[in-house]
Design a protein around this motif. Structure first.
Motif, PDB file in Angstrom:
ATOM      1  N   VAL A 156       0.881  -1.169   0.000  1.00 12.01           N
ATOM      2  CA  VAL A 156       0.000   0.000   0.000  1.00 12.01           C
ATOM      3  C   VAL A 156       0.919   1.219   0.000  1.00 12.01           C
ATOM      4  N   ASN A 157       1.326   1.626  -1.202  1.00 13.49           N
ATOM      5  CA  ASN A 157       2.410   2.602  -1.350  1.00 13.49           C
ATOM      6  C   ASN A 157       1.968   4.014  -1.715  1.00 13.49           C
ATOM      7  N   TYR A 158       0.706   4.217  -2.039  1.00  9.77           N
ATOM      8  CA  TYR A 158       0.256   5.532  -2.499  1.00  9.77           C
ATOM      9  C   TYR A 158       0.613   6.618  -1.487  1.00  9.77           C
ATOM     10  N   ASN A 159       1.072   7.759  -2.020  1.00 12.48           N
ATOM     11  CA  ASN A 159       1.308   8.936  -1.196  1.00 12.48           C
ATOM     12  C   ASN A 159       1.404  10.135  -2.119  1.00 12.48           C
ATOM     13  N   ALA A 160       1.398  11.298  -1.572  1.00 14.35           N
ATOM     14  CA  ALA A 160       1.545  12.528  -2.352  1.00 14.35           C
ATOM     15  C   ALA A 160       2.364  13.518  -1.537  1.00 14.35           C
ATOM     16  N   ALA A 161       3.297  14.181  -2.210  1.00 15.75           N
ATOM     17  CA  ALA A 161       4.105  15.209  -1.548  1.00 15.75           C
ATOM     18  C   ALA A 161       3.239  16.437  -1.296  1.00 15.75           C
ATOM     19  N   LEU A 162       3.468  17.085  -0.164  1.00 13.59           N
ATOM     20  CA  LEU A 162       2.734  18.304   0.174  1.00 13.59           C
ATOM     21  C   LEU A 162       3.566  19.522  -0.219  1.00 13.59           C
ATOM     22  N   GLU A 163       2.914  20.572  -0.667  1.00 17.06           N
ATOM     23  CA  GLU A 163       3.614  21.807  -1.029  1.00 17.06           C
ATOM     24  C   GLU A 163       4.389  22.384   0.149  1.00 17.06           C
ATOM     25  N   THR A 164       3.884  22.151   1.343  1.00 15.40           N
ATOM     26  CA  THR A 164       4.516  22.690   2.555  1.00 15.40           C
ATOM     27  C   THR A 164       5.608  21.766   3.100  1.00 15.40           C
ATOM     28  N   GLY A 165       5.877  20.674   2.391  1.00 15.16           N
ATOM     29  CA  GLY A 165       6.845  19.686   2.846  1.00 15.16           C
ATOM     30  C   GLY A 165       6.144  18.507   3.471  1.00 15.16           C
ATOM     31  N   GLY A 166       6.805  17.398   3.454  1.00 16.65           N
ATOM     32  CA  GLY A 166       6.209  16.189   4.002  1.00 16.65           C
ATOM     33  C   GLY A 166       5.324  15.500   2.978  1.00 16.65           C
ATOM     34  N   VAL A 167       4.543  14.538   3.472  1.00 16.09           N
ATOM     35  CA  VAL A 167       3.682  13.750   2.601  1.00 16.09           C
ATOM     36  C   VAL A 167       2.262  13.697   3.154  1.00 16.09           C
ATOM     37  N   LEU A 168       1.343  13.294   2.300  1.00 19.63           N
ATOM     38  CA  LEU A 168      -0.072  13.235   2.646  1.00 19.63           C
ATOM     39  C   LEU A 168      -0.357  12.224   3.756  1.00 19.63           C
ATOM     40  N   LEU A 169       0.279  11.032   3.669  1.00 24.61           N
ATOM     41  CA  LEU A 169      -0.048   9.942   4.581  1.00 24.61           C
ATOM     42  C   LEU A 169       1.177   9.372   5.275  1.00 24.61           C
ATOM     43  N   GLY A 170       1.015   9.011   6.520  1.00 25.06           N
ATOM     44  CA  GLY A 170       2.066   8.302   7.234  1.00 25.06           C
ATOM     45  C   GLY A 170       2.126   6.856   6.778  1.00 25.06           C
ATOM     46  N   GLU A 171       3.245   6.225   7.044  1.00 25.06           N
ATOM     47  CA  GLU A 171       3.393   4.810   6.683  1.00 25.06           C
ATOM     48  C   GLU A 171       2.838   3.889   7.759  1.00 25.06           C
ATOM     49  N   ASP A 172       2.911   4.286   9.020  1.00 24.54           N
ATOM     50  CA  ASP A 172       2.431   3.440  10.111  1.00 24.54           C
ATOM     51  C   ASP A 172       0.915   3.523  10.228  1.00 24.54           C
ATOM     52  N   VAL A 173       0.297   2.355  10.339  1.00 26.55           N
ATOM     53  CA  VAL A 173      -1.149   2.247  10.501  1.00 26.55           C
ATOM     54  C   VAL A 173      -1.403   1.435  11.769  1.00 26.55           C
ATOM     55  N   THR A 174      -2.186   1.995  12.677  1.00 29.51           N
ATOM     56  CA  THR A 174      -2.580   1.271  13.878  1.00 29.51           C
ATOM     57  C   THR A 174      -3.885   0.547  13.599  1.00 29.51           C
ATOM     58  N   LEU A 175      -3.881  -0.756  13.792  1.00 30.37           N
ATOM     59  CA  LEU A 175      -5.080  -1.584  13.651  1.00 30.37           C
ATOM     60  C   LEU A 175      -5.568  -1.922  15.055  1.00 30.37           C
ATOM     61  N   THR A 176      -6.866  -1.719  15.304  1.00 28.88           N
ATOM     62  CA  THR A 176      -7.443  -1.952  16.617  1.00 28.88           C
ATOM     63  C   THR A 176      -8.658  -2.864  16.482  1.00 28.88           C
ATOM     64  N   PHE A 177      -8.703  -3.866  17.331  1.00 28.79           N
ATOM     65  CA  PHE A 177      -9.794  -4.848  17.305  1.00 28.79           C
ATOM     66  C   PHE A 177     -10.441  -4.867  18.683  1.00 28.79           C
ATOM     67  N   ASP A 178     -11.710  -4.510  18.740  1.00 33.18           N
ATOM     68  CA  ASP A 178     -12.525  -4.628  19.966  1.00 33.18           C
ATOM     69  C   ASP A 178     -13.576  -5.663  19.651  1.00 33.18           C
ATOM     70  N   LEU A 179     -13.420  -6.842  20.247  1.00 32.87           N
ATOM     71  CA  LEU A 179     -14.216  -7.993  19.811  1.00 32.87           C
ATOM     72  C   LEU A 179     -15.035  -8.613  20.934  1.00 32.87           C
ATOM     73  N   GLN A 180     -16.224  -9.036  20.542  1.00 33.41           N
ATOM     74  CA  GLN A 180     -17.048  -9.937  21.355  1.00 33.41           C
ATOM     75  C   GLN A 180     -17.231 -11.182  20.519  1.00 33.41           C
ATOM     76  N   ALA A 181     -17.228 -12.330  21.171  1.00 30.86           N
ATOM     77  CA  ALA A 181     -17.440 -13.587  20.464  1.00 30.86           C
ATOM     78  C   ALA A 181     -18.388 -14.450  21.275  1.00 30.86           C
ATOM     79  N   ALA A 182     -19.205 -15.215  20.549  1.00 35.82           N
ATOM     80  CA  ALA A 182     -20.190 -16.090  21.195  1.00 35.82           C
ATOM     81  C   ALA A 182     -19.747 -17.541  21.107  1.00 35.82           C
ATOM     82  N   LEU A 183     -19.839 -18.236  22.226  1.00 33.77           N
ATOM     83  CA  LEU A 183     -19.516 -19.655  22.278  1.00 33.77           C
ATOM     84  C   LEU A 183     -20.561 -20.403  21.452  1.00 33.77           C
ATOM     85  N   GLN A 184     -20.103 -21.266  20.565  1.00 31.50           N
ATOM     86  CA  GLN A 184     -21.001 -22.032  19.711  1.00 31.50           C
ATOM     87  C   GLN A 184     -21.428 -23.303  20.426  1.00 31.50           C
ATOM     88  N   GLN A 185     -22.688 -23.603  20.362  1.00 33.28           N
ATOM     89  CA  GLN A 185     -23.225 -24.801  21.062  1.00 33.28           C
ATOM     90  C   GLN A 185     -23.169 -26.023  20.195  1.00 33.28           C
TER      91      GLN A 185
END
Length: 185
Positions: A156-185
């Motif tokens: 996932v390499n897409y990015n764009a340079a900003l006129e003010t310096g830097g880039v549009l998107l950071g490379e690090d992505v935080t993935l967060t999982f808040d899960l509930q699961a049901a026991l199968q009978q």
């Protein structure tokens, strides 16, 4: 001291299905070098197996990449293209655990994440929320965990340079999982 799930006071063996109605799969990425964009994947499923034998505990999950939701339709459409997730060719992301460990309520799940056809090892760290009965008599487990991935490691390499310096998107992505699961009978 690391304990197995079997030693946790709420431990119950069985096969659990993730309850998407009571769960969230989310991400955060740096935007314009000064803020963060947050989003969710609204379509996902997964199975958790808990066993008396710790090595047999497992987590498998699948995310429908077309269900990305950042509350901005044009951006979501762009994220579905080849610039980002290429959902036509790679409609799902998957996770398969290689180990599950608990220390008190601290949870560590190691496994393989596949995104855009690229598989990399990741470590999810989080909290085991416990086990309870819901009003319908189902046995429910809850946990939350997160990890940080470098999106370019998965193509996932897409990015764009900003006129003010830097880039549009950071490379690090935080993935967060808040899960509930049901026991199968």
């Amino acid at each position: 001291m690391t304990t197995s799930l079997v030693e946790h006071p709420s431990f119950t063996t069985g096969t659990w299905q993730i309850d998407a109605a009571h769960s969230t799969v989310a991400f955060t990425v740096k935007h314009l070098m000064i803020s963060k964009v947050r989003g969710t994947f609204d379509g996902f499923s997964g199975t958790i197996v808990t066993s008396e034998t710790p090595a047999e505990n497992s987590v498998t999950a699948e995310i429908d990449m077309a269900t990305i939701n950042t509350n901005q339709a044009d951006r979501d459409g762009h994220l579905r293209t080849n610039d980002f997730f290429n959902v036509e060719e790679f409609p799902t992301a998957t996770f398969t655990s290689t180990s599950v460990a608990i220390d008190g309520d601290d949870l560590t799940i190691e496994g393989d994440l596949t995104l855009r056809g690229v598989t990399k090892p990741v470590t999810l760290k989080g909290e085991f929320g416990g086990i309870a009965q819901n009003p319908y008599g189902q046995t429910i487990a809850a946990a939350s965990a997160s990890t940080v991935i470098n999106r370019t490691d998965f193509g996932v390499n897409y990015n764009a340079a900003l006129e003010t310096g830097g880039v549009l998107l950071g490379e690090d992505v935080t993935l967060t999982f808040d899960l509930q699961a049901a026991l199968q009978q």
